[in-house]
Design a protein around this motif. Sequence first.
Motif, PDB file in Angstrom:
ATOM      1  N   TYR A  14       0.829  -1.222   0.000  1.00  0.00           N
ATOM      2  CA  TYR A  14       0.000   0.000   0.000  1.00  0.00           C
ATOM      3  C   TYR A  14       0.861   1.269   0.000  1.00  0.00           C
ATOM      4  O   TYR A  14       0.632   2.192  -0.769  1.00  0.00           O
ATOM      5  CB  TYR A  14      -0.942  -0.019   1.199  1.00  0.00           C
TER       6      TYR A  14
ATOM      7  N   THR B  99      -5.077   1.173  -3.803  1.00  0.00           N
ATOM      8  CA  THR B  99      -5.666   1.416  -2.477  1.00  0.00           C
ATOM      9  C   THR B  99      -6.763   0.385  -2.197  1.00  0.00           C
ATOM     10  O   THR B  99      -7.030  -0.481  -3.017  1.00  0.00           O
ATOM     11  CB  THR B  99      -6.230   2.850  -2.383  1.00  0.00           C
ATOM     12  N   SER B 100      -7.394   0.508  -1.044  1.00  0.00           N
ATOM     13  CA  SER B 100      -8.326  -0.553  -0.625  1.00  0.00           C
ATOM     14  C   SER B 100      -9.675  -0.511  -1.340  1.00  0.00           C
ATOM     15  O   SER B 100     -10.359  -1.524  -1.441  1.00  0.00           O
ATOM     16  CB  SER B 100      -8.578  -0.452   0.878  1.00  0.00           C
ATOM     17  N   GLY B 101     -10.098   0.680  -1.774  1.00  0.00           N
ATOM     18  CA  GLY B 101     -11.443   0.808  -2.353  1.00  0.00           C
ATOM     19  C   GLY B 101     -12.539   0.586  -1.312  1.00  0.00           C
ATOM     20  O   GLY B 101     -13.693   0.312  -1.665  1.00  0.00           O
TER      21      GLY B 101
HETATM   22  C1  LIG Z   1     -11.054  16.745  -2.698  1.00  0.00           C
HETATM   23  C2  LIG Z   1     -11.216  15.451  -1.941  1.00  0.00           C
HETATM   24  C3  LIG Z   1     -12.491  14.937  -1.739  1.00  0.00           C
HETATM   25  C4  LIG Z   1     -12.665  13.734  -1.032  1.00  0.00           C
HETATM   26  N1  LIG Z   1     -13.944  13.255  -0.848  1.00  0.00           N
HETATM   27  C5  LIG Z   1     -14.118  12.092  -0.161  1.00  0.00           C
HETATM   28  C6  LIG Z   1     -15.428  11.557   0.027  1.00  0.00           C
HETATM   29  O1  LIG Z   1     -16.446  12.120  -0.376  1.00  0.00           O
HETATM   30  N2  LIG Z   1     -15.541  10.357   0.670  1.00  0.00           N
HETATM   31  C7  LIG Z   1     -14.438   9.711   1.140  1.00  0.00           C
HETATM   32  O2  LIG Z   1     -14.590   8.618   1.711  1.00  0.00           O
HETATM   33  N3  LIG Z   1     -13.202  10.211   1.032  1.00  0.00           N
HETATM   34  C8  LIG Z   1     -12.997  11.368   0.375  1.00  0.00           C
HETATM   35  N4  LIG Z   1     -11.728  11.853   0.216  1.00  0.00           N
HETATM   36  C9  LIG Z   1     -10.590  11.176   0.882  1.00  0.00           C
HETATM   37  C10 LIG Z   1      -9.915  10.063   0.054  1.00  0.00           C
HETATM   38  O3  LIG Z   1      -9.668  10.525  -1.245  1.00  0.00           O
HETATM   39  C11 LIG Z   1     -10.748   8.785  -0.025  1.00  0.00           C
HETATM   40  O4  LIG Z   1     -11.126   8.395   1.265  1.00  0.00           O
HETATM   41  C12 LIG Z   1      -9.977   7.646  -0.671  1.00  0.00           C
HETATM   42  O5  LIG Z   1      -9.569   7.995  -1.969  1.00  0.00           O
HETATM   43  C13 LIG Z   1     -10.867   6.409  -0.724  1.00  0.00           C
HETATM   44  O6  LIG Z   1     -10.212   5.361  -1.368  1.00  0.00           O
HETATM   45  P1  LIG Z   1      -9.856   4.040  -0.583  1.00  0.00           P
HETATM   46  O7  LIG Z   1     -11.026   3.563   0.189  1.00  0.00           O
HETATM   47  O8  LIG Z   1      -9.230   3.115  -1.568  1.00  0.00           O
HETATM   48  O9  LIG Z   1      -8.778   4.584   0.460  1.00  0.00           O
HETATM   49  P2  LIG Z   1      -7.501   3.937   1.156  1.00  0.00           P
HETATM   50  O10 LIG Z   1      -6.320   4.666   0.649  1.00  0.00           O
HETATM   51  O11 LIG Z   1      -7.503   2.468   1.080  1.00  0.00           O
HETATM   52  O12 LIG Z   1      -7.677   4.413   2.674  1.00  0.00           O
HETATM   53  C14 LIG Z   1      -8.469   3.676   3.623  1.00  0.00           C
HETATM   54  C15 LIG Z   1      -9.515   4.564   4.220  1.00  0.00           C
HETATM   55  O13 LIG Z   1      -8.912   5.658   4.932  1.00  0.00           O
HETATM   56  C16 LIG Z   1      -9.718   6.821   4.801  1.00  0.00           C
HETATM   57  N5  LIG Z   1      -8.973   7.850   4.060  1.00  0.00           N
HETATM   58  C17 LIG Z   1      -8.058   7.645   3.093  1.00  0.00           C
HETATM   59  N6  LIG Z   1      -7.584   8.838   2.649  1.00  0.00           N
HETATM   60  C18 LIG Z   1      -8.215   9.785   3.362  1.00  0.00           C
HETATM   61  C19 LIG Z   1      -8.170  11.220   3.376  1.00  0.00           C
HETATM   62  N7  LIG Z   1      -7.339  11.900   2.592  1.00  0.00           N
HETATM   63  N8  LIG Z   1      -8.955  11.875   4.226  1.00  0.00           N
HETATM   64  C20 LIG Z   1      -9.790  11.199   5.062  1.00  0.00           C
HETATM   65  N9  LIG Z   1      -9.892   9.862   5.093  1.00  0.00           N
HETATM   66  C21 LIG Z   1      -9.121   9.171   4.259  1.00  0.00           C
HETATM   67  C22 LIG Z   1     -10.950   6.413   3.997  1.00  0.00           C
HETATM   68  O14 LIG Z   1     -11.970   6.040   4.908  1.00  0.00           O
HETATM   69  C23 LIG Z   1     -10.432   5.219   3.220  1.00  0.00           C
HETATM   70  O15 LIG Z   1     -11.448   4.338   2.797  1.00  0.00           O
HETATM   71  C24 LIG Z   1     -11.532  13.056  -0.502  1.00  0.00           C
HETATM   72  C25 LIG Z   1     -10.249  13.585  -0.715  1.00  0.00           C
HETATM   73  C26 LIG Z   1     -10.099  14.755  -1.442  1.00  0.00           C
HETATM   74  C27 LIG Z   1      -8.711  15.291  -1.674  1.00  0.00           C
END
Ligand SMILES: Cc1cc2nc3c(=O)[nH]c(=O)nc-3n(C[C@H](O)[C@H](O)[C@H](O)COP(=O)(O)OP(=O)(O)OC[C@H]3O[C@@H](n4cnc5c(N)ncnc54)[C@H](O)[C@@H]3O)c2cc1C
Length: 453
Positions: A230, A242-244
């Motif tokens: 990761y 990432t995890s999705g």
């Molecule tokens: C402009 C902008 C808008 C966003 N809008 C959302 C949204 O509407 N919903 C949303 O869930 N996330 C949002 N995010 C945060 C982040 O982009 C997503 O959580 C992430 O891309 C989800 O993919 P993943 O589950 O594969 O994350 P992974 O990278 O696998 O991370 C695991 C979990 O950690 C948390 N996480 C990861 N990155 C962040 C972050 N930067 N801030 C807060 N929590 C995080 C999420 O719950 C995520 O599922 C946003 C970020 C930006 C920059």
Amino acid sequence: MYLFTHRKDLRITDLRAFDYIIRNHKDPGLHLLILDPALTTKERLTAHSGRSFLTHAAQLIAQYADAGQTLHLLYGQPADITAALLGAYPAIDEVIVHADYTPYARQRDEQLQQATRHAGRKWLPLADAPLADLEEFHTFARRSEPYKVFTPFHRMWSTYMQQHYAPAGRTTVRDLHTVGSLDSGVAARFALPPAIAAALAEGAERAAAGAAPEAQGELSRFVRERLSAYGERRDDYAAAGTSGLARFLNAGAISAREAYESAQGSYGADTWIRQLAWRDFYLYQAMFHENFFRYEHLVDQSPLSDRHFEAWATAQTGVPIIDAAMTQLLQTGELPNRLRMVTAMFLTKNLLCPFTLGEQHFRLHLSDYDNTLNRGGWLWSSSLGYDAAPYFRIMNPVTQSQTHNPSGDYIRRWLPELAHQSDRDIHLPEPHAIVDVKASRARAIEVYKTILA
Ligand SMILES: Cc1cc2nc3c(=O)[nH]c(=O)nc-3n(C[C@H](O)[C@H](O)[C@H](O)COP(=O)(O)OP(=O)(O)OC[C@H]3O[C@@H](n4cnc5c(N)ncnc54)[C@H](O)[C@@H]3O)c2cc1C
């Protein structure tokens, strides 16, 4: 007897409310899912986030049925439904929900609390969504003021988690005793309108067709196959490293505790758990900083305008990585974190648009949309909010594209009309690009210096 209403907790395992119920109620309870008109508008139901919600809702109904339990579905204002149920069931002595801190949720819960107290029953909102119990964490941290910056928050959060983390609960809906039939007057008054019932039936079809993979399965697959890499692969947006899991976490189809406990101890877990801490950080801000959701009213955004918004939203900027990302978002509801940052910075800085326009666009299109995390991401990207990217450090979309996907395959996938371009040229702005990347960056620094002065 108790009344429990599901909201952002569409699952049947590890709910703080279930742990509470098993300890405190020998009596049966009504379990409810309300389809709230404010959250089920036509615009929302056809958007990726609304479809995702309905698919999870349909799965929840099926999980209750598999467990031999009943989940009642009603349509209407939550306070009206609650008042009607409390009238129809004098035996209900307690109304239990999981706490939520968005502006809409606060207002809704204020009304629910009033309706419950007015009927002389107990109102019990329990903390469930964050990984740490953030009220307890706040007391533990002994701060006169809530944290505004992630790094010190994270340091204290890690200590708290080591000393006070409360593990996932073992109670499932199978252990409870749900009431099977519903008062016919209430059921008729708040029956689902045909359009909502049809949208839910489509959600059930999507779930049956495997469109929404089972949350626990996705989690274990991520931990087994992708967690160890990761740290290196999270910004490799072409490869989905990432995890999705965000869409499951936001609908509550898995709990943050289940995610955390599955990853703990594995190679690579610390970097990923740090992202879960970012999630807690924004939930904490929503709880403790009253300006988190009204930041736009605190700064003068008059130098900004919506002039270029449509071009950005419809993938017509002429900057390949921006248009490729916006195309992925429109077509699939997905957008990797790095590209959320790059497109959000481009909109707010190079195109000088108010962040609220982009925030609204993501609200409609992201399938993992979450009001709090979306706001946190937009405040960060636009250099507003408490812990934000410095206004003079603006990501250059061209170098971001060259660095994180040098082959340009991601752009080729989403913009096939550019597929013939060489690996070198594919990243470069097209001749008709709506702004010059360098000049617009310099202008943005000047404008934001004034806004933030
Ligand atoms: C402009 C902008 C808008 C966003 N809008 C959302 C949204 O509407 N919903 C949303 O869930 N996330 C949002 N995010 C945060 C982040 O982009 C997503 O959580 C992430 O891309 C989800 O993919 P993943 O589950 O594969 O994350 P992974 O990278 O696998 O991370 C695991 C979990 O950690 C948390 N996480 C990861 N990155 C962040 C972050 N930067 N801030 C807060 N929590 C995080 C999420 O719950 C995520 O599922 C946003 C970020 C930006 C920059």
